[in-house]
Design a protein around this motif. Sequence first.
Motif, mmCIF file in Angstrom:
data_model
loop_
_atom_site.group_PDB
_atom_site.id
_atom_site.type_symbol
_atom_site.label_atom_id
_atom_site.label_comp_id
_atom_site.label_asym_id
_atom_site.label_seq_id
_atom_site.Cartn_x
_atom_site.Cartn_y
_atom_site.Cartn_z
ATOM 1 N N ILE A 38 0.804 -1.226 0.000
ATOM 2 C CA ILE A 38 0.000 0.000 0.000
ATOM 3 C C ILE A 38 0.840 1.280 0.000
ATOM 4 C CG2 ILE A 38 -1.922 -1.126 1.180
ATOM 5 C CD1 ILE A 38 -1.014 0.178 3.765
ATOM 6 N N LEU A 39 2.161 1.152 0.099
ATOM 7 C CA LEU A 39 3.004 2.345 0.133
ATOM 8 C C LEU A 39 2.936 3.114 -1.186
ATOM 9 C CD1 LEU A 39 6.200 0.957 1.933
ATOM 10 C CD2 LEU A 39 4.390 2.398 2.904
ATOM 11 N N SER A 40 2.591 4.372 -1.084
ATOM 12 C CA SER A 40 2.523 5.265 -2.242
ATOM 13 C C SER A 40 2.649 6.690 -1.722
ATOM 14 C CB SER A 40 1.191 5.096 -2.985
ATOM 15 O OG SER A 40 0.116 5.528 -2.164
ATOM 16 N N ARG A 41 2.815 7.629 -2.615
ATOM 17 C CA ARG A 41 2.938 9.024 -2.187
ATOM 18 C C ARG A 41 1.666 9.499 -1.482
ATOM 19 N NH1 ARG A 41 7.478 11.446 -4.055
ATOM 20 N NH2 ARG A 41 8.634 10.209 -5.597
ATOM 21 N N SER A 42 0.529 9.110 -2.018
ATOM 22 C CA SER A 42 -0.735 9.530 -1.403
ATOM 23 C C SER A 42 -0.903 8.894 -0.023
ATOM 24 C CB SER A 42 -1.914 9.152 -2.299
ATOM 25 O OG SER A 42 -1.948 7.753 -2.528
ATOM 26 N N TYR A 43 -0.498 7.631 0.104
ATOM 27 C CA TYR A 43 -0.605 6.958 1.402
ATOM 28 C C TYR A 43 0.317 7.613 2.428
ATOM 29 C CZ TYR A 43 -0.023 3.452 5.045
ATOM 30 O OH TYR A 43 0.054 2.822 6.268
ATOM 31 N N LEU A 44 1.548 7.913 2.019
ATOM 32 C CA LEU A 44 2.507 8.535 2.931
ATOM 33 C C LEU A 44 2.018 9.912 3.373
ATOM 34 C CD1 LEU A 44 5.845 7.574 1.114
ATOM 35 C CD2 LEU A 44 4.871 6.511 3.155
ATOM 36 N N GLU A 45 1.390 10.622 2.446
ATOM 37 C CA GLU A 45 0.861 11.944 2.786
ATOM 38 C C GLU A 45 -0.303 11.829 3.765
ATOM 39 O OE1 GLU A 45 -0.795 15.990 0.557
ATOM 40 O OE2 GLU A 45 -0.458 14.147 -0.593
ATOM 41 N N GLN A 46 -1.206 10.907 3.497
ATOM 42 C CA GLN A 46 -2.362 10.708 4.375
ATOM 43 C C GLN A 46 -1.941 10.234 5.760
ATOM 44 O OE1 GLN A 46 -4.891 7.961 2.296
ATOM 45 N NE2 GLN A 46 -5.281 9.377 0.604
ATOM 46 N N SER A 47 -0.850 9.471 5.808
ATOM 47 C CA SER A 47 -0.364 8.941 7.084
ATOM 48 C C SER A 47 0.556 9.914 7.803
ATOM 49 C CB SER A 47 0.379 7.620 6.850
ATOM 50 O OG SER A 47 -0.451 6.678 6.210
ATOM 51 N N ALA A 48 0.780 11.080 7.195
ATOM 52 C CA ALA A 48 1.629 12.126 7.788
ATOM 53 C C ALA A 48 3.043 11.623 8.071
ATOM 54 C CB ALA A 48 0.991 12.661 9.069
ATOM 55 N N ILE A 49 3.553 10.780 7.172
ATOM 56 C CA ILE A 49 4.929 10.300 7.301
ATOM 57 C C ILE A 49 5.884 11.459 7.033
ATOM 58 C CG2 ILE A 49 6.671 8.721 6.374
ATOM 59 C CD1 ILE A 49 4.465 7.300 7.900
ATOM 60 N N ASN A 50 6.934 11.552 7.820
ATOM 61 C CA ASN A 50 7.900 12.635 7.647
ATOM 62 C C ASN A 50 8.425 12.651 6.210
ATOM 63 O OD1 ASN A 50 10.841 13.822 7.778
ATOM 64 N ND2 ASN A 50 9.801 14.525 9.624
ATOM 65 N N LEU A 51 8.398 13.818 5.597
ATOM 66 C CA LEU A 51 8.751 13.957 4.185
ATOM 67 C C LEU A 51 10.161 13.454 3.881
ATOM 68 C CD1 LEU A 51 7.743 14.987 1.456
ATOM 69 C CD2 LEU A 51 8.699 17.232 2.024
ATOM 70 N N SER A 52 11.071 13.578 4.834
ATOM 71 C CA SER A 52 12.457 13.159 4.608
ATOM 72 C C SER A 52 12.589 11.648 4.440
ATOM 73 C CB SER A 52 13.342 13.621 5.772
ATOM 74 O OG SER A 52 12.990 12.950 6.972
ATOM 75 N N LEU A 53 11.542 10.907 4.819
ATOM 76 C CA LEU A 53 11.587 9.446 4.744
ATOM 77 C C LEU A 53 10.810 8.887 3.556
ATOM 78 C CD1 LEU A 53 11.021 8.589 8.528
ATOM 79 C CD2 LEU A 53 13.200 8.795 7.317
ATOM 80 N N TRP A 54 10.130 9.741 2.828
ATOM 81 C CA TRP A 54 9.278 9.271 1.737
ATOM 82 C C TRP A 54 10.031 8.397 0.742
ATOM 83 C CZ3 TRP A 54 4.878 12.733 -0.516
ATOM 84 C CH2 TRP A 54 3.992 13.076 0.519
ATOM 85 N N ASN A 55 11.160 8.861 0.293
ATOM 86 C CA ASN A 55 11.892 8.122 -0.733
ATOM 87 C C ASN A 55 12.300 6.735 -0.243
ATOM 88 O OD1 ASN A 55 13.252 7.995 -3.387
ATOM 89 N ND2 ASN A 55 15.112 7.892 -2.146
ATOM 90 N N ARG A 56 12.683 6.640 1.018
ATOM 91 C CA ARG A 56 13.090 5.337 1.563
ATOM 92 C C ARG A 56 11.904 4.377 1.622
ATOM 93 N NH1 ARG A 56 16.931 7.131 6.687
ATOM 94 N NH2 ARG A 56 18.104 8.740 5.586
ATOM 95 N N TYR A 57 10.755 4.896 2.005
ATOM 96 C CA TYR A 57 9.553 4.051 2.023
ATOM 97 C C TYR A 57 9.194 3.596 0.608
ATOM 98 C CZ TYR A 57 8.068 4.648 6.915
ATOM 99 O OH TYR A 57 7.968 4.588 8.283
ATOM 100 N N LEU A 58 9.265 4.516 -0.336
ATOM 101 C CA LEU A 58 8.901 4.180 -1.716
ATOM 102 C C LEU A 58 9.874 3.180 -2.328
ATOM 103 C CD1 LEU A 58 7.829 7.717 -2.977
ATOM 104 C CD2 LEU A 58 6.343 5.763 -2.494
ATOM 105 N N GLN A 59 11.119 3.209 -1.877
ATOM 106 C CA GLN A 59 12.085 2.231 -2.371
ATOM 107 C C GLN A 59 11.712 0.814 -1.922
ATOM 108 O OE1 GLN A 59 14.358 2.802 -4.704
ATOM 109 N NE2 GLN A 59 13.499 4.870 -4.657
ATOM 110 N N LEU A 60 11.090 0.704 -0.765
ATOM 111 C CA LEU A 60 10.614 -0.609 -0.310
ATOM 112 C C LEU A 60 9.560 -1.135 -1.281
ATOM 113 C CD1 LEU A 60 10.162 -0.038 3.547
ATOM 114 C CD2 LEU A 60 12.179 -0.876 2.334
#
Length: 224
Positions: A38-60
């Motif tokens: 379920i990891l995606s930019r929209s999911y990370l935004e909705q989950s309020a994930i710290n922006l500095s970690l977005w790329n690392r999550y998306l790499q997963l």
Amino acid sequence: MHQNLLKNITTVEISTVIVDEIVDEIFIPWEVYQAIYILSRSYLEQSAINLSLWNRYLQLRRQLELAYCLLLIDASSAQYNRLLVEEIKRDLPILSQQNVDWEKIPTRLPEPIPHSRNSMSQVNQLLKERQFIDVLQQLNKRKIALDRRDRILRSSSHQHNITDTTYAQTSLQLNGKIVNRYDQAILGRSDRNLLLQLHEQSTATGEQQWRGLVKFILSLVARQ
């Protein structure tokens, strides 16, 4: 087979983490698959994930997609799909790169919560693949570390706290290369010598076990 085993253990990485509480991390393949799927930019935004970690999550998420695609073109895998081979081979150069282009490629992964019984069967079959499970376990470890880091970044009161984050990491390679990494947060701590001593002891123990494993694999290879 033994050569493949040796290739996979040419490097050992020892990380030391301080936690508030030791909690057993039970690996449940389907839950991990769903959490990374379920990891995606929209999911990370909705989950309020710290922006500095977005790329690392998306790499997963990218690596999960890549692992599945490699199975789809592997004739020895139960996931092999002859009809998709050429199409996937065109996408592999993009999926193999750490850039945003891969996000434009439609996912081929089966949905973890499918709308049909057939789709559920696809997920079950995929999670029987040993190679895929190995990748899933590695991605899970990295996601756990990212989740911990995100919790720390959410709270400004933990700005200089090293709890729940890797504060020291050592990588040992067969060619003699040794890489040490330390979290900057420990440098100003009064107990840094104790923390570094704990990591040094962990590294010594890990190195001893690793060398024993390498020696065992080499002895197996020598018998061939």
